[in-house]
Design a protein around this motif. Structure first.
Motif, PDB file in Angstrom:
ATOM      1  N   GLY A 170     112.678  26.701  41.311  1.00 45.06           N
ATOM      2  CA  GLY A 170     112.659  28.158  41.958  1.00 45.06           C
ATOM      3  C   GLY A 170     112.034  28.539  43.016  1.00 45.06           C
ATOM      4  N   GLU A 188     109.943  37.654  48.516  1.00 45.36           N
ATOM      5  CA  GLU A 188     111.897  36.731  48.543  1.00 45.36           C
ATOM      6  C   GLU A 188     111.638  35.696  47.817  1.00 45.36           C
ATOM      7  OE1 GLU A 188     111.544  35.880  52.870  1.00 45.36           O
ATOM      8  OE2 GLU A 188     111.878  38.451  53.287  1.00 45.36           O
ATOM      9  N   GLU A 190     113.851  33.180  44.279  1.00 45.17           N
ATOM     10  CA  GLU A 190     114.721  33.274  43.369  1.00 45.17           C
ATOM     11  C   GLU A 190     114.734  32.453  42.193  1.00 45.17           C
ATOM     12  OE1 GLU A 190     118.867  32.812  45.158  1.00 45.17           O
ATOM     13  OE2 GLU A 190     118.918  30.867  44.985  1.00 45.17           O
ATOM     14  N   ASN A 191     114.907  32.245  41.390  1.00 45.07           N
ATOM     15  CA  ASN A 191     114.867  31.754  40.433  1.00 45.07           C
ATOM     16  C   ASN A 191     116.240  30.950  39.995  1.00 45.07           C
ATOM     17  OD1 ASN A 191     112.517  32.589  40.091  1.00 45.07           O
ATOM     18  ND2 ASN A 191     112.198  33.544  37.615  1.00 45.07           N
ATOM     19  N   ARG A 192     115.897  29.651  39.806  1.00 42.90           N
ATOM     20  CA  ARG A 192     118.104  28.987  38.866  1.00 42.90           C
ATOM     21  C   ARG A 192     117.196  28.696  38.437  1.00 42.90           C
ATOM     22  NH1 ARG A 192     116.003  27.946  44.368  1.00 42.90           N
ATOM     23  NH2 ARG A 192     115.798  25.117  43.980  1.00 42.90           N
ATOM     24  N   VAL A 205     121.183  32.929  38.740  1.00 43.70           N
ATOM     25  CA  VAL A 205     120.348  33.371  39.248  1.00 43.70           C
ATOM     26  C   VAL A 205     119.823  34.478  39.333  1.00 43.70           C
ATOM     27  CG1 VAL A 205     119.841  33.481  42.184  1.00 43.70           C
ATOM     28  CG2 VAL A 205     121.517  31.561  41.236  1.00 43.70           C
ATOM     29  N   THR A 207     116.354  36.531  41.377  1.00 42.49           N
ATOM     30  CA  THR A 207     115.737  37.447  41.984  1.00 42.49           C
ATOM     31  C   THR A 207     114.341  38.156  42.106  1.00 42.49           C
ATOM     32  OG1 THR A 207     116.529  39.594  42.861  1.00 42.49           O
ATOM     33  CG2 THR A 207     117.872  36.755  43.973  1.00 42.49           C
ATOM     34  N   CYS A 229     116.347  44.097  41.617  1.00 45.78           N
ATOM     35  CA  CYS A 229     117.182  43.113  41.774  1.00 45.78           C
ATOM     36  C   CYS A 229     117.778  42.280  41.258  1.00 45.78           C
ATOM     37  CB  CYS A 229     115.696  41.969  41.594  1.00 45.78           C
ATOM     38  SG  CYS A 229     115.851  42.407  39.145  1.00 45.78           S
TER      39      CYS A 229
END
Length: 401
Positions: A170, A188, A190-192, A205, A207, A229
């Motif tokens: 991320g 702003e 994201e974590n994936r 995903v 946010t 989010c």
């Protein structure tokens, strides 16, 4: 009002355009608020006198007494504190259950925070934080974060536990603005999240909500999370729009969240509660409820980090900021200011030299790929000892004798 505005408050006129909702909530808990003494208040007032509503705060230097004694790169590890919530999710046959486990993992990271209203250190360009986790079941996890850009500030991070089949990549791009009686930070990025045992799921995903420090001109200073989010898994058409609710002055609940989980166009569940206390999921089909996370009951079971002090390099977070951290812990604000300035002045000089020579900064651990920051590592897809060794060697390369 004691502290910040007991002496100075009478000299502050209400900022034009501030709404009553911009005040600090009245029913906040002691650990969520800060009351500054007279000297601290004078520094804040001097700082605020230089600001204007809507101003970008990325280049504003904040006083050291509002700092949490760790870098933002280390704070990101708060979301790796409850791995048991996500470990084993790939064994769940139901994609909705796997999605719920991801939701649990995400929500469990917010209760960890310093007392009062504090901000972590702004990482300098090239700074990095790395650590290892040793879990009770004998497995391990590995984490590295790096400041890959300074203006705009971007923090890239990578976590993997090969034995537990979990990988997280991320980036965070915070943007702060002065709003009058509050400061907002738009998170702003994201974590994936990838469950390596079910590669067909693709990425989950996530946010981030925005953060608000309220009451900086009058009232108590308090930190809130706000706005919406998203948690989504497009492969299985699963989505959750999650609202972090800021409390109004006259109504509402502090730290409240609310969300709806849907599959395709059909709602399948509701999320409710308080991120600092208990959060629940209610199935629309059956009406049954389950606890997603109970901060009072399970919040103390945090996975400890192992950060080897003797192997710290100059740009590792704890080494880079060690004098500032020590001064803050000793409550020596004069020495803290000197230590903070020393790091920042050195960074400015380094930036000047780069500009003169035309040298381009190249991150150590991450690179841009298709508009996203990715680790410079071929991520192992198995849980073999070779995979674990490859990750460790990449994060902690052997030093030349």
């Amino acid at each position: 009002m004691m502290g910040l505005f007991s002496q100075a408050g009478s000299h502050i006129k209400r900022a034009r355009g501030l709404s009553v909702d911009d005040r600090a909530p009245e029913d906040t808990e002691p650990d969520d608020t800060s009351i500054l003494d007279e000297n601290e208040g004078s520094v804040i007032l001097s700082l605020i006198s230089q600001l204007r509503v809507g101003m970008d705060l990325s280049k504003v230097t904040f006083p050291t007494f509002v700092l949490e004694p760790r870098s933002m790169l280390e704070r990101i590890t708060d979301f790796m504190s409850h791995p048991d919530l996500i470990f084993g999710a790939e064994k769940c046959d139901d994609p909705e259950e796997r999605f719920t486990r991801i939701l649990q993992y995400y929500l469990a990271g917010w209760h960890i925070k310093p007392k009062g209203v504090k901000k972590p250190y702004n990482p300098v360009l090239g700074e990095f934080f790395r650590c290892r986790y040793d879990y009770p079941n004998g497995t391990q996890g590995f984490f590295v974060a790096e400041q890959v850009s300074h203006h705009p500030p971007i923090s890239a991070f990578f976590y993997i536990s090969p034995a537990n089949r979990v990988c997280i990549v991320g980036e965070l791009r915070p943007k702060s603005k002065f709003l009058g009686n509050s400061v907002s930070t738009t998170m702003e990025g994201e974590n994936r999240i990838m469950l390596m045992g079910v590669p067909d799921d693709g990425e989950y995903v996530v946010t981030m909500p925005n953060m608000y420090a309220r009451g900086i001109l009058f009232g108590k200073m308090v930190l809130e999370l706000g706005d919406t989010c998203v948690v989504k898994n497009e492969k299985n058409r699963l989505f959750c729009d999650l609202e972090f609710k800021t409390k109004g002055f006259f109504s509402g609940t502090y730290n409240a969240i609310a969300g709806r989980v849907r599959r395709g166009n059909s709602d399948i569940g509701e999320v409710s509660g308080r991120w600092s206390h208990v959060m629940e999921f209610k199935s629309i089909k059956s009406g049954s409820k389950r606890v997603l996370f109970d901060a009072a009951k399970d919040g103390q079971s945090i996975a400890p980090k192992y950060v080897p002090d003797i192997e710290q390099e100059p740009y590792e977070s704890r080494h880079l900021w060690k004098d500032l951290t020590q001064a803050i812990e000793e409550r020596n604000m004069e020495r803290a200011t000197e230590a903070k300035s020393a790091v920042e002045d050195a960074q400015r000089e380094l930036r000047r030299k780069r500009e003169e020579s035309g040298e381009k900064f190249i991150p150590r651990y991450f690179e841009r790929q298709d508009g996203r920051w990715e680790p410079k590592l071929k991520i192992p897809r198995d849980d073999s000892s070779e995979a674990i060794d490859a990750v460790q060697t990449w994060i902690w390369p052997p030093t030349a004798e």
